[in-house]
Design a protein around this motif. Structure first.
Motif, mmCIF file in Angstrom:
data_model
loop_
_atom_site.group_PDB
_atom_site.id
_atom_site.type_symbol
_atom_site.label_atom_id
_atom_site.label_comp_id
_atom_site.label_asym_id
_atom_site.label_seq_id
_atom_site.Cartn_x
_atom_site.Cartn_y
_atom_site.Cartn_z
ATOM 1 N N CYS A 411 0.804 -1.219 0.000
ATOM 2 C CA CYS A 411 0.000 0.000 0.000
ATOM 3 C C CYS A 411 0.838 1.271 0.000
ATOM 4 O O CYS A 411 0.370 2.316 -0.446
ATOM 5 N N ALA A 412 2.058 1.212 0.545
ATOM 6 C CA ALA A 412 2.877 2.415 0.648
ATOM 7 C C ALA A 412 4.345 2.015 0.771
ATOM 8 O O ALA A 412 4.664 0.919 1.248
ATOM 9 N N LEU A 413 5.223 2.929 0.332
ATOM 10 C CA LEU A 413 6.672 2.716 0.389
ATOM 11 C C LEU A 413 7.354 4.001 0.836
ATOM 12 O O LEU A 413 6.936 5.095 0.465
ATOM 13 N N LEU A 414 8.436 3.832 1.629
ATOM 14 C CA LEU A 414 9.253 4.956 2.059
ATOM 15 C C LEU A 414 10.712 4.531 2.110
ATOM 16 O O LEU A 414 11.012 3.376 2.432
ATOM 17 N N TRP A 415 11.607 5.453 1.794
ATOM 18 C CA TRP A 415 13.035 5.237 1.970
ATOM 19 C C TRP A 415 13.468 5.865 3.285
ATOM 20 O O TRP A 415 12.975 6.931 3.665
ATOM 21 N N SER A 416 14.416 5.221 3.944
ATOM 22 C CA SER A 416 14.996 5.790 5.152
ATOM 23 C C SER A 416 16.202 6.646 4.776
ATOM 24 O O SER A 416 17.058 6.211 3.994
ATOM 25 N N GLY A 417 16.251 7.839 5.348
ATOM 26 C CA GLY A 417 17.407 8.696 5.111
ATOM 27 C C GLY A 417 18.563 8.418 6.041
ATOM 28 O O GLY A 417 19.707 8.782 5.750
ATOM 29 N N ASN A 418 18.294 7.751 7.178
ATOM 30 C CA ASN A 418 19.344 7.451 8.149
ATOM 31 C C ASN A 418 20.010 6.110 7.894
ATOM 32 O O ASN A 418 21.163 5.904 8.270
ATOM 33 N N LEU A 457 1.754 5.786 4.550
ATOM 34 C CA LEU A 457 2.961 5.947 5.352
ATOM 35 C C LEU A 457 3.486 7.363 5.187
ATOM 36 O O LEU A 457 3.365 7.963 4.104
ATOM 37 N N ALA A 458 4.083 7.876 6.246
ATOM 38 C CA ALA A 458 4.709 9.206 6.203
ATOM 39 C C ALA A 458 5.929 9.194 7.108
ATOM 40 O O ALA A 458 5.934 8.533 8.153
ATOM 41 N N MET A 459 6.961 9.959 6.705
ATOM 42 C CA MET A 459 8.214 10.029 7.445
ATOM 43 C C MET A 459 8.359 11.380 8.124
ATOM 44 O O MET A 459 8.016 12.420 7.549
ATOM 45 N N SER A 460 8.858 11.345 9.363
ATOM 46 C CA SER A 460 9.093 12.585 10.092
ATOM 47 C C SER A 460 10.241 13.365 9.450
ATOM 48 O O SER A 460 11.078 12.789 8.741
ATOM 49 N N PRO A 461 10.330 14.682 9.678
ATOM 50 C CA PRO A 461 11.393 15.472 9.039
ATOM 51 C C PRO A 461 12.798 15.017 9.420
ATOM 52 O O PRO A 461 13.712 15.102 8.596
ATOM 53 N N ASP A 462 12.998 14.552 10.662
ATOM 54 C CA ASP A 462 14.334 14.104 11.062
ATOM 55 C C ASP A 462 14.632 12.685 10.626
ATOM 56 O O ASP A 462 15.746 12.191 10.833
ATOM 57 N N LEU A 475 -3.704 5.945 13.802
ATOM 58 C CA LEU A 475 -2.400 6.392 13.309
ATOM 59 C C LEU A 475 -1.358 5.926 14.318
ATOM 60 O O LEU A 475 -1.455 6.257 15.510
ATOM 61 N N ARG A 476 -0.352 5.211 13.851
ATOM 62 C CA ARG A 476 0.667 4.662 14.736
ATOM 63 C C ARG A 476 2.037 5.217 14.353
ATOM 64 O O ARG A 476 2.398 5.234 13.166
ATOM 65 N N LEU A 477 2.778 5.669 15.372
ATOM 66 C CA LEU A 477 4.111 6.226 15.166
ATOM 67 C C LEU A 477 5.145 5.203 15.627
ATOM 68 O O LEU A 477 5.114 4.745 16.780
ATOM 69 N N TRP A 478 6.064 4.856 14.720
ATOM 70 C CA TRP A 478 7.098 3.865 14.985
ATOM 71 C C TRP A 478 8.461 4.547 14.961
ATOM 72 O O TRP A 478 8.851 5.127 13.945
ATOM 73 N N LYS A 479 9.174 4.478 16.066
ATOM 74 C CA LYS A 479 10.539 5.035 16.128
ATOM 75 C C LYS A 479 11.528 3.937 15.719
ATOM 76 O O LYS A 479 12.218 3.348 16.544
ATOM 77 N N CYS A 480 11.606 3.675 14.440
ATOM 78 C CA CYS A 480 12.395 2.554 13.938
ATOM 79 C C CYS A 480 13.688 2.976 13.252
ATOM 80 O O CYS A 480 14.482 2.103 12.864
ATOM 81 N N PHE A 481 13.941 4.259 13.084
ATOM 82 C CA PHE A 481 15.145 4.713 12.388
ATOM 83 C C PHE A 481 15.932 5.709 13.231
ATOM 84 O O PHE A 481 16.524 6.654 12.699
ATOM 85 N N GLN A 482 15.950 5.500 14.542
ATOM 86 C CA GLN A 482 16.718 6.398 15.397
ATOM 87 C C GLN A 482 18.209 6.181 15.194
ATOM 88 O O GLN A 482 18.681 5.044 15.106
ATOM 89 N N MET A 483 18.962 7.276 15.135
ATOM 90 C CA MET A 483 20.396 7.214 14.902
ATOM 91 C C MET A 483 21.132 6.876 16.191
ATOM 92 O O MET A 483 20.699 7.232 17.293
#
Length: 506
Positions: A411-418, A457-462, A475-483
């Motif tokens: 249904c949706a795709l996003l790339w991780s910037g981190n 799907l949507a990605m936070s600015p950071d 709406l569920r927020l997943w902190k899955c790409f923390q640096m």
């Protein structure tokens, strides 16, 4: 006098009636160790065991004169070995080796197989006729009761002793890899399996072809819920209603401009509205479609919209006459639109299972796609351009570089910037959010929590948090790409050094 002294030393060295001095023979050392062991056992045990009886029971033979410990002198206290070094280590079944039984070993079969192997190495097998070879096979089966290739040469009376429960081999580290693969290192980071926060999204439309969620660079989330558009400030947690449409109309798509508070909203009437969210007012209404606008994409000041009839329209929001060009791109509804990060290419996906790549409107022949892909087996909605490779596009259902069967609707795709990873939202049967490693496309983890399919799907600015909107009205927020804080500090140090160099050059 010196020559007389030399002759005397030579005679002493060549005399044969004295004991020859040298290292202790091996059999004598063995006897000393056995004697010490027997003495220690006799002290710790209630039964009296002599050195002779211990030697006899250990070897199963009557000790010879050479191994008789009584005829030899007991070693001094200084030369005795400690009992801890002499006592053998205990194992579960009383032995530390697995020795084959000679009584049950088939030596005839072993000899036959050795000869057979030698004939094959010498090339004699090629000279044997097929009839003779078949006779040899039948004779081997009749003599040895089956296929000789499956018969063991060595035979053991009992099975190998099993290690005790919870036993870990200390030598395992010697055979492990010295370097951990990159995929294993990357997957060792902690990814929370539960959503960090859950927001209610009542009356969200369960329609695969709509795009109802977008996250701005100013950390504000826009969500279309029925005829309403709501704004959620992720920094402060405040929620505001932007507007409400008429009863017969509903929101079909939302999209933030790259920089600024401008939000584009597509409706069922075929109009595209522009709203200034800083002042909570509508700036203008742009037409160009006769059916609902289900997809929107920004490229600087150019807004591209796609409708249910398969038409794509480019709007220049700075001009009074905003219509720049119109393209009949797809045979059915346009459900996915994405501009590349450099603004050179537009990807469009439709319900006709087609994916088209269009050149920028400033280029030549912009009315015809430069690439078309028909490998998809369903509507192409999920589209995402790679943030570090402008010419790489990920699409739901397949790709040019790699393809992975997700076993469910994409249904949706996003790339991780981190991280070099892709995150996808799915429907039946698990309604999960999946993280994939790029370019191997190996699964990192599944984030399960929705009770119905994940629509957006949507990605936070950071780039640390992913928001998933499901048909279960949550709406569920997943902190899955923390640096990693250490890596983040290193990158900030590198940036500060680079800025200093630029300033010094200037």
């Amino acid at each position: 006098m010196s020559h007389l002294r030399f002759m005397k030393e030579l005679n002493n060295l060549t005399r044969m009636d004295e004991t020859i001095k040298g290292p202790t023979p091996r059999w004598q050392k063995k006897c000393m160790e056995t004697s010490n062991l027997s003495i220690n056992l006799s002290l710790n045990s209630s039964k009296k065991i002599t050195s002779n009886s211990f030697t006899s029971s250990a070897t199963g033979k009557t000790p010879t004169k050479r191994s008789d410990c009584k005829t030899k002198k007991t070693p001094s206290k200084s030369t005795r070995k400690s009992p801890s070094r002499v006592t053998p280590a205990k194992t579960p079944n009383g032995g530390d080796r697995f020795i084959p039984s000679r009584a049950t070993t088939n030596f005839e079969l072993s000899h036959y197989k050795i000869l057979q192997q030698q004939n094959e190495q010498n090339g004699d097998k090629a000279n044997i006729s097929p009839t003779k070879r078949e006779m040899q096979r039948l004779m081997g089966e009749n003599l040895h009761g089956g296929d000789i290739n499956n018969i063991r040469v060595l035979s053991y009376q009992v099975k190998a002793p099993a290690p005790p429960e919870g036993y870990q081999n200390p030598l395992k580290v010697l055979y492990s890899q010295t370097k951990t693969p990159a995929s294993a290192r990357a997957s060792t980071r902690y990814i929370p399996q539960a959503a960090d926060r859950i927001l209610d999204a009542p009356e969200i439309i369960d329609d695969y072809y709509l795009n109802l969620v977008d996250w701005s660079t100013s950390n504000i989330l826009a969500v279309g819920l029925g005829a309403d558009v709501y704004l959620w400030n992720a920094g402060t947690g405040t929620i505001e209603q932007l507007f409400e449409l008429d009863a017969n109309d509903y929101v079909c798509s939302v999209a933030w401009i790259q920089e600024g508070p401008c939000l584009a909203v597509g409706t069922t009437e075929g109009n595209t509205e522009l709203w200034d969210c800083s002042q909570m007012r509508r700036m203008r209404v742009m037409n160009g479609h006769t059916s609902r606008v289900g997809s929107l994409a920004w490229n600087s000041h150019i807004l591209t919209s796609g409708s249910r009839l398969g038409k794509i329209v480019h709007h220049d929001v700075r001009q009074r006459d905003h219509l720049i060009s119109t393209i009949n791109a797809h045979a059915q509804e346009v459900c996915g639109l994405k501009w590349s990060l450099d603004g050179q290419y537009l990807a469009s996906g439709g319900n006709d299972n087609m994916l088209h790549i269009w050149q920028s409107i400033t280029g030549r022949n912009s009315s015809q796609p430069i690439y078309s892909f028909n490998q998809h087996q369903a509507a192409v909605k999920a589209l995402a351009w790679c943030p570090w490779q402008n010419n790489v596009l990920a699409s739901g259902g397949g790709a040019c570089l790699n393809a992975i069967d997700t076993k469910s609707q994409v249904c949706a795709l996003l790339w991780s910037g981190n991280y070099k990873e892709i995150i996808s939202g799915h429907g039946y049967a698990q309604n999960q959010v999946t993280i994939w490693k790029y370019p191997s496309m190996t699964k990192v983890t599944d984030l399960i929590g929705h009770t119905s399919r994940v629509l957006h799907l949507a990605m936070s600015p950071d780039g640390t948090t992913v928001l998933s909107a499901g048909a279960d009205e949550t709406l569920r927020l997943w902190k899955c790409f923390q640096m990693d804080p250490h890596k983040k500090k290193e990158s900030s140090d590198i940036k500060s050094v680079a800025s200093r160099l630029k300033q010094s050059i200037r």
